[in-house]
Design a protein around this motif. Structure first.
Motif, PDB file in Angstrom:
ATOM      1  N   ALA A 171       0.770  -1.300   0.021  1.00 12.71           N
ATOM      2  CA  ALA A 171       0.063   0.004  -0.053  1.00 12.71           C
ATOM      3  C   ALA A 171       0.782   1.325   0.048  1.00 12.71           C
ATOM      4  CB  ALA A 171      -1.137   0.071   1.251  1.00 12.71           C
ATOM      5  N   LEU A 172       2.183   1.194   0.264  1.00 12.58           N
ATOM      6  CA  LEU A 172       3.063   2.325   0.555  1.00 12.58           C
ATOM      7  C   LEU A 172       3.767   2.516  -0.666  1.00 12.58           C
ATOM      8  CD1 LEU A 172       4.316   2.087   4.290  1.00 12.58           C
ATOM      9  CD2 LEU A 172       2.505   3.800   3.230  1.00 12.58           C
ATOM     10  N   GLN A 173       3.689   1.588  -1.770  1.00 14.78           N
ATOM     11  CA  GLN A 173       4.468   1.883  -2.949  1.00 14.78           C
ATOM     12  C   GLN A 173       4.004   2.946  -3.743  1.00 14.78           C
ATOM     13  OE1 GLN A 173       6.713  -0.085  -4.330  1.00 14.78           O
ATOM     14  NE2 GLN A 173       6.946  -1.355  -2.198  1.00 14.78           N
ATOM     15  N   PRO A 174       4.921   3.519  -4.667  1.00 10.80           N
ATOM     16  CA  PRO A 174       4.377   4.723  -5.111  1.00 10.80           C
ATOM     17  C   PRO A 174       3.026   4.539  -5.855  1.00 10.80           C
ATOM     18  CG  PRO A 174       6.560   4.429  -5.547  1.00 10.80           C
ATOM     19  CD  PRO A 174       6.083   3.289  -4.967  1.00 10.80           C
ATOM     20  N   ALA A 175       2.023   5.659  -5.841  1.00  6.45           N
ATOM     21  CA  ALA A 175       0.802   5.666  -6.387  1.00  6.45           C
ATOM     22  C   ALA A 175       1.070   5.384  -7.891  1.00  6.45           C
ATOM     23  CB  ALA A 175       0.128   6.865  -5.954  1.00  6.45           C
ATOM     24  N   LEU A 176       0.027   4.602  -8.338  1.00  6.55           N
ATOM     25  CA  LEU A 176      -0.224   4.609  -9.762  1.00  6.55           C
ATOM     26  C   LEU A 176      -1.267   5.587 -10.319  1.00  6.55           C
ATOM     27  CD1 LEU A 176      -0.994   0.794 -10.376  1.00  6.55           C
ATOM     28  CD2 LEU A 176       1.061   1.930 -11.001  1.00  6.55           C
ATOM     29  N   SER A 177      -0.839   6.063 -11.687  1.00  9.31           N
ATOM     30  CA  SER A 177      -1.781   7.145 -12.050  1.00  9.31           C
ATOM     31  C   SER A 177      -1.883   6.839 -13.694  1.00  9.31           C
ATOM     32  CB  SER A 177      -1.097   8.567 -11.826  1.00  9.31           C
ATOM     33  OG  SER A 177       0.087   8.805 -12.872  1.00  9.31           O
ATOM     34  N   GLY A 219      -5.664  -9.340  -0.312  1.00 12.45           N
ATOM     35  CA  GLY A 219      -5.736  -8.682   0.640  1.00 12.45           C
ATOM     36  C   GLY A 219      -4.738  -7.399   0.664  1.00 12.45           C
ATOM     37  N   HIS A 220      -3.810  -7.046  -0.303  1.00 14.04           N
ATOM     38  CA  HIS A 220      -2.948  -6.165  -0.663  1.00 14.04           C
ATOM     39  C   HIS A 220      -3.638  -4.893  -1.540  1.00 14.04           C
ATOM     40  CE1 HIS A 220       1.071  -8.227   0.377  1.00 14.04           C
ATOM     41  NE2 HIS A 220      -0.066  -8.966   0.821  1.00 14.04           N
ATOM     42  N   PRO A 221      -3.648  -3.720  -0.601  1.00 13.61           N
ATOM     43  CA  PRO A 221      -4.295  -2.429  -1.360  1.00 13.61           C
ATOM     44  C   PRO A 221      -3.303  -1.929  -2.229  1.00 13.61           C
ATOM     45  CG  PRO A 221      -4.482  -2.288   0.963  1.00 13.61           C
ATOM     46  CD  PRO A 221      -3.613  -3.539   0.804  1.00 13.61           C
ATOM     47  N   LEU A 222      -3.879  -1.165  -3.036  1.00 16.51           N
ATOM     48  CA  LEU A 222      -3.001  -0.508  -4.135  1.00 16.51           C
ATOM     49  C   LEU A 222      -3.235   0.921  -4.131  1.00 16.51           C
ATOM     50  CD1 LEU A 222      -0.955  -1.076  -6.647  1.00 16.51           C
ATOM     51  CD2 LEU A 222      -3.187  -1.289  -8.135  1.00 16.51           C
ATOM     52  N   ARG A 223      -2.111   1.760  -3.999  1.00 22.57           N
ATOM     53  CA  ARG A 223      -2.337   3.304  -3.911  1.00 22.57           C
ATOM     54  C   ARG A 223      -2.503   3.701  -5.361  1.00 22.57           C
ATOM     55  NH1 ARG A 223       2.510   6.138  -0.927  1.00 22.57           N
ATOM     56  NH2 ARG A 223       2.078   8.234  -1.899  1.00 22.57           N
ATOM     57  N   ILE A 224      -3.393   4.734  -5.504  1.00 24.06           N
ATOM     58  CA  ILE A 224      -3.790   5.408  -6.875  1.00 24.06           C
ATOM     59  C   ILE A 224      -3.580   6.945  -6.548  1.00 24.06           C
ATOM     60  CG2 ILE A 224      -5.518   5.235  -8.429  1.00 24.06           C
ATOM     61  CD1 ILE A 224      -4.710   2.435  -8.294  1.00 24.06           C
ATOM     62  N   ARG A 225      -3.290   7.358  -7.815  1.00 23.49           N
ATOM     63  CA  ARG A 225      -3.304   8.854  -7.790  1.00 23.49           C
ATOM     64  C   ARG A 225      -4.273   9.309  -8.960  1.00 23.49           C
ATOM     65  NH1 ARG A 225       1.847  10.516  -7.419  1.00 23.49           N
ATOM     66  NH2 ARG A 225       1.473  11.142  -5.128  1.00 23.49           N
ATOM     67  N   ASN A 226      -5.242  10.232  -8.688  1.00 22.54           N
ATOM     68  CA  ASN A 226      -5.841  10.910  -9.774  1.00 22.54           C
ATOM     69  C   ASN A 226      -6.029  12.486  -9.641  1.00 22.54           C
ATOM     70  OD1 ASN A 226      -7.708  11.426 -12.031  1.00 22.54           O
ATOM     71  ND2 ASN A 226      -9.725  10.775 -10.606  1.00 22.54           N
ATOM     72  N   GLY A 227      -5.032  12.929 -10.452  1.00 18.77           N
ATOM     73  CA  GLY A 227      -4.801  14.289 -10.184  1.00 18.77           C
ATOM     74  C   GLY A 227      -4.097  14.864  -9.097  1.00 18.77           C
ATOM     75  N   ASP A 228      -4.727  15.391  -8.078  1.00 16.97           N
ATOM     76  CA  ASP A 228      -3.909  15.542  -6.796  1.00 16.97           C
ATOM     77  C   ASP A 228      -4.617  14.877  -5.612  1.00 16.97           C
ATOM     78  OD1 ASP A 228      -6.125  17.083  -6.567  1.00 16.97           O
ATOM     79  OD2 ASP A 228      -5.493  18.866  -5.666  1.00 16.97           O
ATOM     80  N   GLN A 229      -5.511  14.081  -6.009  1.00 14.03           N
ATOM     81  CA  GLN A 229      -6.128  13.174  -5.157  1.00 14.03           C
ATOM     82  C   GLN A 229      -5.798  11.576  -5.074  1.00 14.03           C
ATOM     83  OE1 GLN A 229      -8.708  14.083  -2.829  1.00 14.03           O
ATOM     84  NE2 GLN A 229      -8.259  12.145  -2.072  1.00 14.03           N
ATOM     85  N   GLU A 230      -5.077  11.213  -3.853  1.00 10.05           N
ATOM     86  CA  GLU A 230      -4.630   9.778  -3.812  1.00 10.05           C
ATOM     87  C   GLU A 230      -5.634   8.995  -3.132  1.00 10.05           C
ATOM     88  OE1 GLU A 230      -0.902   8.958  -2.458  1.00 10.05           O
ATOM     89  OE2 GLU A 230      -0.058  10.197  -3.807  1.00 10.05           O
ATOM     90  N   TYR A 231      -5.628   7.712  -3.342  1.00  6.68           N
ATOM     91  CA  TYR A 231      -6.569   6.850  -2.569  1.00  6.68           C
ATOM     92  C   TYR A 231      -6.092   5.398  -2.673  1.00  6.68           C
ATOM     93  CZ  TYR A 231      -8.640   6.007  -7.203  1.00  6.68           C
ATOM     94  OH  TYR A 231      -8.883   5.859  -8.419  1.00  6.68           O
ATOM     95  N   PHE A 232      -6.886   4.616  -1.923  1.00  2.00           N
ATOM     96  CA  PHE A 232      -6.409   3.222  -1.892  1.00  2.00           C
ATOM     97  C   PHE A 232      -7.497   2.346  -2.781  1.00  2.00           C
ATOM     98  CE2 PHE A 232      -4.111   4.481   1.990  1.00  2.00           C
ATOM     99  CZ  PHE A 232      -3.035   4.134   1.822  1.00  2.00           C
TER     100      PHE A 232
END
Length: 118
Positions: A73-79, A97-110
């Protein structure tokens, strides 16, 4: 804070244990990862730092599998800027069970993978 809830409250009675553990890990990992991000930590944090983040999030010390999920979950966010091959590899190689970090513009979410039981 709201919660998806534990497997006990979400999955149907009789759901296999491995699915329930993956569900609970998927719910736990972003909570601890967010605490790590608040302290400027990344996927290379130590087990002791992970346990400190878990304690700060009012969670018990983590198992090795849960630590791995938090590190994922702490890996760099995908965009959308990432190559499709990179997105495909990271998304479809996620362990249960492993979340993925995502970036959409200036918003990040899991992206939180809740196992499906049919």
């Amino acid at each position: 804070m709201t919660s998806i809830g534990t497997a006990r409250h979400f999955q149907p009675h009789g759901t296999p244990g491995h699915i329930c553990r993956a569900h609970n890990r998927a719910v736990l990992a972003p909570t601890v990862a967010l605490e790590a991000l608040r302290h400027g930590m990344g996927p290379d944090l130590t087990n002791a730092q992970l346990d400190q983040c878990a304690a700060a999030a009012d969670r018990a010390p983590l198992s090795d599998t849960s630590r791995a999920a938090v590190r994922t979950a702490l890996q760099p966010a995908l965009s959308a800027d990432d190559a499709p091959e990179v997105v495909h590899e990271r998304l479809f190689s996620l362990p249960p069970g492993h979340p993925l970090r995502i970036r959409n513009g200036d918003q990040e979410y899991f992206l939180v993978p809740i196992p499906l039981t049919l």
